[in-house]
Write a protein that holds these residues in place. Sequence first.
Motif, mmCIF file in Angstrom:
data_model
loop_
_atom_site.group_PDB
_atom_site.id
_atom_site.type_symbol
_atom_site.label_atom_id
_atom_site.label_comp_id
_atom_site.label_asym_id
_atom_site.label_seq_id
_atom_site.Cartn_x
_atom_site.Cartn_y
_atom_site.Cartn_z
ATOM 1 N N GLY A 23 0.631 -1.414 -0.744
ATOM 2 C CA GLY A 23 0.419 0.076 0.101
ATOM 3 C C GLY A 23 1.285 1.618 0.440
ATOM 4 O O GLY A 23 0.324 2.395 0.112
ATOM 5 N N ASN A 46 -1.078 -3.101 -3.815
ATOM 6 C CA ASN A 46 -1.843 -2.274 -4.069
ATOM 7 C C ASN A 46 -2.971 -2.000 -5.075
ATOM 8 O O ASN A 46 -2.613 -3.148 -5.986
ATOM 9 N N PRO A 47 -3.656 -2.213 -4.996
ATOM 10 C CA PRO A 47 -4.995 -1.497 -5.463
ATOM 11 C C PRO A 47 -4.177 -0.633 -7.043
ATOM 12 O O PRO A 47 -5.182 -0.897 -8.090
ATOM 13 N N LYS A 48 -3.550 0.048 -6.794
ATOM 14 C CA LYS A 48 -3.195 1.135 -8.090
ATOM 15 C C LYS A 48 -2.439 0.001 -9.048
ATOM 16 O O LYS A 48 -1.427 0.093 -7.723
ATOM 17 N N ARG A 61 -3.352 -7.311 -7.271
ATOM 18 C CA ARG A 61 -3.986 -5.395 -7.103
ATOM 19 C C ARG A 61 -5.400 -5.693 -6.231
ATOM 20 O O ARG A 61 -5.891 -6.002 -6.212
ATOM 21 N N ALA A 62 -5.200 -5.494 -5.041
ATOM 22 C CA ALA A 62 -5.855 -5.068 -3.873
ATOM 23 C C ALA A 62 -5.240 -3.995 -2.713
ATOM 24 O O ALA A 62 -4.587 -3.975 -2.892
ATOM 25 N N THR A 63 -6.023 -4.387 -1.979
ATOM 26 C CA THR A 63 -5.622 -3.386 -0.772
ATOM 27 C C THR A 63 -4.900 -4.469 0.365
ATOM 28 O O THR A 63 -5.321 -5.547 -0.308
ATOM 29 N N ALA A 64 -4.330 -3.945 1.032
ATOM 30 C CA ALA A 64 -3.602 -4.731 2.042
ATOM 31 C C ALA A 64 -4.918 -5.182 2.905
ATOM 32 O O ALA A 64 -5.012 -6.887 3.086
ATOM 33 N N ASP A 65 -6.134 -4.894 3.743
ATOM 34 C CA ASP A 65 -6.737 -5.055 4.227
ATOM 35 C C ASP A 65 -7.194 -7.141 3.556
ATOM 36 O O ASP A 65 -8.048 -7.642 3.861
ATOM 37 N N GLU A 66 -7.489 -6.631 1.956
ATOM 38 C CA GLU A 66 -8.261 -7.739 1.698
ATOM 39 C C GLU A 66 -7.311 -8.611 1.553
ATOM 40 O O GLU A 66 -7.798 -10.166 1.322
#
Length: 72
Positions: A23, A46-48, A61-66
């Motif tokens: 992230g 990182n989602p971006k 490609r996702a958030t750390a939480d996911e």
Amino acid sequence: LLEEDVVLARDILSNADLVMFVGTNGPYCGTYIDYLDPYARIVQINPKRTQFDEIADINLRATADEIMSSLH
């Protein structure tokens, strides 16, 4: 950034087999990136897209939480 922390982080990076960028968009990248072991594997969460996309072995490609909540 505290100098002793920067020195410690550089030492850890120069000896790491695996590095995870989680992230971040890398505002302090120049402080550390040149110290990466050239054989270290890099995973980015990182989602971006970021400046680490090109050097990462794996881009998740996702958030750390996911990602972290899916680990069991």
